[in-house]
Design a protein around this motif. Structure first.
Motif, PDB file in Angstrom:
ATOM      1  N   MET A 400       0.835  -1.202   0.000  1.00  0.00           N
ATOM      2  CA  MET A 400       0.000   0.000   0.000  1.00  0.00           C
ATOM      3  C   MET A 400       0.868   1.251   0.000  1.00  0.00           C
ATOM      4  N   GLN A 401       1.985   1.211   0.730  1.00  0.00           N
ATOM      5  CA  GLN A 401       2.892   2.352   0.740  1.00  0.00           C
ATOM      6  C   GLN A 401       3.490   2.572  -0.640  1.00  0.00           C
ATOM      7  N   ARG A 402       3.857   1.483  -1.322  1.00  0.00           N
ATOM      8  CA  ARG A 402       4.364   1.598  -2.687  1.00  0.00           C
ATOM      9  C   ARG A 402       3.295   2.151  -3.619  1.00  0.00           C
ATOM     10  N   LEU A 403       2.062   1.697  -3.409  1.00  0.00           N
ATOM     11  CA  LEU A 403       0.956   2.164  -4.251  1.00  0.00           C
ATOM     12  C   LEU A 403       0.751   3.666  -4.105  1.00  0.00           C
ATOM     13  N   MET A 404       0.837   4.173  -2.886  1.00  0.00           N
ATOM     14  CA  MET A 404       0.625   5.597  -2.647  1.00  0.00           C
ATOM     15  C   MET A 404       1.715   6.440  -3.306  1.00  0.00           C
ATOM     16  N   ASN A 405       2.920   5.861  -3.465  1.00  0.00           N
ATOM     17  CA  ASN A 405       4.034   6.610  -4.052  1.00  0.00           C
ATOM     18  C   ASN A 405       4.194   6.381  -5.548  1.00  0.00           C
ATOM     19  N   ALA A 406       3.384   5.473  -6.114  1.00  0.00           N
ATOM     20  CA  ALA A 406       3.547   5.109  -7.528  1.00  0.00           C
ATOM     21  C   ALA A 406       2.847   6.129  -8.431  1.00  0.00           C
ATOM     22  N   ASP A 407       3.500   6.475  -9.542  1.00  0.00           N
ATOM     23  CA  ASP A 407       2.923   7.384 -10.533  1.00  0.00           C
ATOM     24  C   ASP A 407       2.571   6.652 -11.825  1.00  0.00           C
ATOM     25  N   ASP A 408       3.253   5.557 -12.104  1.00  0.00           N
ATOM     26  CA  ASP A 408       3.031   4.794 -13.325  1.00  0.00           C
ATOM     27  C   ASP A 408       1.716   4.014 -13.215  1.00  0.00           C
ATOM     28  N   PRO A 409       0.750   4.243 -14.134  1.00  0.00           N
ATOM     29  CA  PRO A 409      -0.536   3.533 -14.072  1.00  0.00           C
ATOM     30  C   PRO A 409      -0.390   2.010 -14.091  1.00  0.00           C
ATOM     31  N   LYS A 410       0.628   1.508 -14.815  1.00  0.00           N
ATOM     32  CA  LYS A 410       0.823   0.062 -14.858  1.00  0.00           C
ATOM     33  C   LYS A 410       1.243  -0.474 -13.496  1.00  0.00           C
ATOM     34  N   LEU A 411       2.115   0.268 -12.818  1.00  0.00           N
ATOM     35  CA  LEU A 411       2.537  -0.143 -11.478  1.00  0.00           C
ATOM     36  C   LEU A 411       1.368  -0.083 -10.507  1.00  0.00           C
ATOM     37  N   VAL A 412       0.555   0.954 -10.627  1.00  0.00           N
ATOM     38  CA  VAL A 412      -0.620   1.090  -9.760  1.00  0.00           C
ATOM     39  C   VAL A 412      -1.540  -0.108  -9.925  1.00  0.00           C
ATOM     40  N   ASP A 413      -1.766  -0.511 -11.174  1.00  0.00           N
ATOM     41  CA  ASP A 413      -2.625  -1.656 -11.442  1.00  0.00           C
ATOM     42  C   ASP A 413      -2.046  -2.942 -10.853  1.00  0.00           C
ATOM     43  N   ILE A 414      -0.735  -3.126 -10.991  1.00  0.00           N
ATOM     44  CA  ILE A 414      -0.071  -4.324 -10.441  1.00  0.00           C
ATOM     45  C   ILE A 414      -0.190  -4.351  -8.922  1.00  0.00           C
ATOM     46  N   TYR A 415       0.086  -3.216  -8.281  1.00  0.00           N
ATOM     47  CA  TYR A 415       0.010  -3.160  -6.818  1.00  0.00           C
ATOM     48  C   TYR A 415      -1.416  -3.412  -6.325  1.00  0.00           C
ATOM     49  N   GLU A 416      -2.397  -2.840  -7.029  1.00  0.00           N
ATOM     50  CA  GLU A 416      -3.786  -3.031  -6.609  1.00  0.00           C
ATOM     51  C   GLU A 416      -4.183  -4.504  -6.680  1.00  0.00           C
ATOM     52  N   LYS A 417      -3.766  -5.193  -7.741  1.00  0.00           N
ATOM     53  CA  LYS A 417      -4.095  -6.614  -7.871  1.00  0.00           C
ATOM     54  C   LYS A 417      -3.414  -7.438  -6.788  1.00  0.00           C
ATOM     55  N   GLN A 418      -2.149  -7.109  -6.491  1.00  0.00           N
ATOM     56  CA  GLN A 418      -1.440  -7.838  -5.439  1.00  0.00           C
ATOM     57  C   GLN A 418      -2.090  -7.613  -4.076  1.00  0.00           C
ATOM     58  N   ILE A 419      -2.494  -6.373  -3.817  1.00  0.00           N
ATOM     59  CA  ILE A 419      -3.143  -6.063  -2.538  1.00  0.00           C
ATOM     60  C   ILE A 419      -4.473  -6.797  -2.422  1.00  0.00           C
ATOM     61  N   MET A 420      -5.237  -6.816  -3.508  1.00  0.00           N
ATOM     62  CA  MET A 420      -6.513  -7.536  -3.510  1.00  0.00           C
ATOM     63  C   MET A 420      -6.294  -9.018  -3.215  1.00  0.00           C
ATOM     64  N   LYS A 421      -5.271  -9.606  -3.833  1.00  0.00           N
ATOM     65  CA  LYS A 421      -4.996 -11.025  -3.625  1.00  0.00           C
ATOM     66  C   LYS A 421      -4.601 -11.292  -2.180  1.00  0.00           C
ATOM     67  N   LEU A 422      -3.710 -10.450  -1.642  1.00  0.00           N
ATOM     68  CA  LEU A 422      -3.279 -10.632  -0.254  1.00  0.00           C
ATOM     69  C   LEU A 422      -4.423 -10.436   0.724  1.00  0.00           C
ATOM     70  N   GLU A 423      -5.264  -9.435   0.458  1.00  0.00           N
ATOM     71  CA  GLU A 423      -6.397  -9.190   1.348  1.00  0.00           C
ATOM     72  C   GLU A 423      -7.374 -10.367   1.334  1.00  0.00           C
ATOM     73  N   GLY A 424      -7.554 -10.959   0.146  1.00  0.00           N
ATOM     74  CA  GLY A 424      -8.416 -12.131   0.057  1.00  0.00           C
ATOM     75  C   GLY A 424      -7.868 -13.281   0.887  1.00  0.00           C
ATOM     76  N   GLU A 425      -6.549 -13.506   0.797  1.00  0.00           N
ATOM     77  CA  GLU A 425      -5.922 -14.566   1.586  1.00  0.00           C
ATOM     78  C   GLU A 425      -6.042 -14.274   3.084  1.00  0.00           C
ATOM     79  N   ARG A 426      -5.839 -13.011   3.452  1.00  0.00           N
ATOM     80  CA  ARG A 426      -5.907 -12.641   4.861  1.00  0.00           C
ATOM     81  C   ARG A 426      -7.308 -12.838   5.421  1.00  0.00           C
ATOM     82  N   ARG A 427      -8.316 -12.416   4.653  1.00  0.00           N
ATOM     83  CA  ARG A 427      -9.703 -12.568   5.122  1.00  0.00           C
ATOM     84  C   ARG A 427     -10.078 -14.041   5.250  1.00  0.00           C
ATOM     85  N   GLU A 428      -9.591 -14.844   4.338  1.00  0.00           N
ATOM     86  CA  GLU A 428      -9.883 -16.281   4.413  1.00  0.00           C
ATOM     87  C   GLU A 428      -9.240 -16.892   5.658  1.00  0.00           C
ATOM     88  N   LEU A 429      -8.004 -16.472   5.968  1.00  0.00           N
ATOM     89  CA  LEU A 429      -7.331 -16.977   7.167  1.00  0.00           C
ATOM     90  C   LEU A 429      -8.049 -16.538   8.444  1.00  0.00           C
TER      91      LEU A 429
END
Length: 531
Positions: A400-429
């Motif tokens: 999330m910290q990387r996402l807040m500092n990212a300017d490249d739209p492609k990087l933003v999209d990658i970080y958002e997908k990774q965060i979504m995946k991690l959050e899904g795993e965390r909620r399941e746990l």
């Protein structure tokens, strides 16, 4: 209220323009009537004859409004014969955006009318125009500030676990004591959604298109003008974390946040759905399912190992149902097999799988031992799940910290997908960590359900309900079965519960303690008498 008595004017006819920001303000009776009354009082004081009143219930950010368009059209029709004054209650009623304000001022002047208000003077000198623009900018500032305050309150309430946007199928808003307005279950739609989502997660619905056909059978599911459930609608329904009790708002960078509303499915079920969507993609709903041939697409031709198709063949006096192989080059190409033969042999295959009562009793003892072991493992599993969830939280915060500092739209999209995946795993746990310790009563209920299926799979097949028959095929056979004309079915792989019972049947009758639930051998059918 300020009326400039020194200001003289040779215009005698006027139109009034009133505006509020939303239709809800109109329904509550706020704004339009009081604006019109103030403008009529001003017109009376100035000696104007009010001939029309135009109203809008739309944001002041835009100049594209139905009421204003009608006003300008009226003035254009009168410009050659009469002069008019346009009266507004306040400068903010004309617009709350500097560009929109200037566009409307130019449009009003272009049709030969003048703008007046009881609260300010619109002059042509530089000082008056400067003051007018300052007031217009001030109106824009207050609009933007109001938006920011509303968004801030919405974010805060969302972080508290409350969904604030339009309710989706299965939910409605209701005032709840101690919570205010929040999502609650909306029956029967909630149960329909639960059945659809769990059916896709478990494989009851093989493809998203099957979910679409299921939803098509219920009249309260939204449809397009042609009466069909849209493909995109089904896709959105399967992707929506709200049904798992989670709130995601991408524009606020809020991902899978725990909501206070009642979930319709578990987080684990939601993750299974997403995994299946990634694996299978999305198939367009089909409307030509033939319920007369439940084995179509499941039985392979023994010669070419390709799925057999089915259909009706027209005879002299009637139509006859057949299964056949349509693979070109196959030795069995276009050679048909009667429906009663292939489905009759399949039922006989199910009969062979039906276990004897004593085997079910033996299986119950084994499952009871496993159930007891589950009790012992529960505490350690809970601690492990909490530890993994804490580790994922750290990873998510770093991303999330990387996402807040990212300017490249492609990087933003990658970080958002990774965060979504991690959050899904965390909620399941976390969901797994909250699971209660299984009780004996739960075991008895589960065993009765499983026993009803294992003891008589033919009963499900004989029901004739295509949906149940398809589910039976998936539960009993992990892969397609092969059929040869005049020879019948080849030896088929069967699912774990039936393999286990066959293994028990092959033992010497004693209660064995296997290393796992998977048997190590495949022996004789469970319920066949020795020859």
């Amino acid at each position: 209220m300020h009326f400039d008595k020194e200001h003289t004017h040779d215009l005698e006819r006027a139109v009034i323009y009133a505006r509020v920001s939303s239709a809800a303000q109109v329904r509550r009776g706020h704004g339009l009537e009081s604006q019109e009354m103030t403008c009529r009082q001003y017109a009376a004081f100035r000696g104007y004859d009010v001939v029309e009143v135009y109203r809008d219930d739309i944001t002041g950010k835009t100049s594209d409004r139905p009421g204003m368009k009608a006003l300008l059209a009226f003035l254009r029709s009168k410009r050659r014969s009469e002069n008019f004054v346009v009266i507004i209650d306040d400068i903010s009623r004309l617009a709350r955006d500097i560009r929109a304000h200037m566009d409307l001022r130019d449009a009003i002047e272009a049709v030969g009318a003048e703008l007046e208000s009881p609260n300010m003077f619109f002059g042509q000198d530089s000082k008056s125009q400067y003051f007018e623009r300052i007031q217009a900018l001030n109106a824009e500032f207050h609009r933007k500030q109001n938006v920011e305050q509303v968004v801030s309150r919405m974010k805060a309430r969302t972080l508290n676990g409350y969904y604030l946007f339009s309710p989706v199928l299965g939910y409605r808003f209701e005032l709840v004591a101690g919570h205010g307005k929040m999502l609650v279950r909306d029956e029967p739609a909630a149960s329909i959604v639960t059945e659809a989502l769990e059916g896709f997660a478990t494989g009851r619905f093989h493809r998203a298109s099957d979910v679409g056909r299921f939803l098509q059978t219920f009249p309260n599911v939204p449809r397009d003008p042609h009466g069909d459930v849209r493909r995109q609608y089904v896709h959105d329904l399967l992707r929506r974390p709200l049904y798992a009790g989670l709130i995601t708002v991408n524009k606020w960078k809020l991902y899978l946040h725990e909501g206070k509303h009642e979930p319709l499915i578990s987080v684990q079920t939601y993750r299974k759905i997403q995994a299946r969507l990634e694996e299978n993609g999305y198939a367009r709903p089909q409307h030509n399912i033939n319920q007369d041939f439940p084995l179509r697409g499941f039985v392979n031709c023994a010669s070419c190992e390709r799925p057999m198709t089915a259909g009706w063949s027209k005879g002299r006096t009637a139509k006859y149902p057949y299964y056949l192989c349509q693979t070109k080059g196959c030795s069995e190409h276009r050679k048909s097999v009667r429906k009663e033969a292939i489905e009759g042999d399949f039922r006989a295959l199910l009969v062979e799988l039906t276990p004897a009562p004593e085997l079910l009793a033996m299986a119950r003892k084994m499952l009871s031992h496993l159930w007891d072991a589950l009790h012992k493992r529960h505490a350690s599993t809970t601690l492990e799940a909490k530890a993994k969830a804490a580790s994922i939280t750290q990873k998510s915060e770093a991303l999330m910290q990387r996402l807040m500092n990212a300017d490249d739209p492609k990087l933003v999209d990658i970080y958002e997908k990774q965060i979504m995946k991690l959050e899904g795993e965390r909620r399941e746990l976390l969901e797994k960590a909250k699971m209660p310790i299984p009780q004996n009563a739960g075991f008895e209920q589960i065993y009765r359900t499983a026993c009803a299926f294992l003891s008589n799979p033919c009963k499900i097949w004989d029901s004739g309900i295509l949906e149940h028959q398809k589910l039976l095929l998936k539960l009993v056979f992990p892969t397609r079965v092969a059929y040869a004309k005049n020879k019948g079915y080849r030896t088929a792989a069967i699912a774990s519960p039936f393999r286990l019972l066959r293994s028990l049947a092959g033992s010497k009758g004693g209660l064995v303690e296997p290393d796992g639930i998977e048997p190590t051998t495949s022996c004789m059918p469970c319920k066949r008498s020795p020859n």
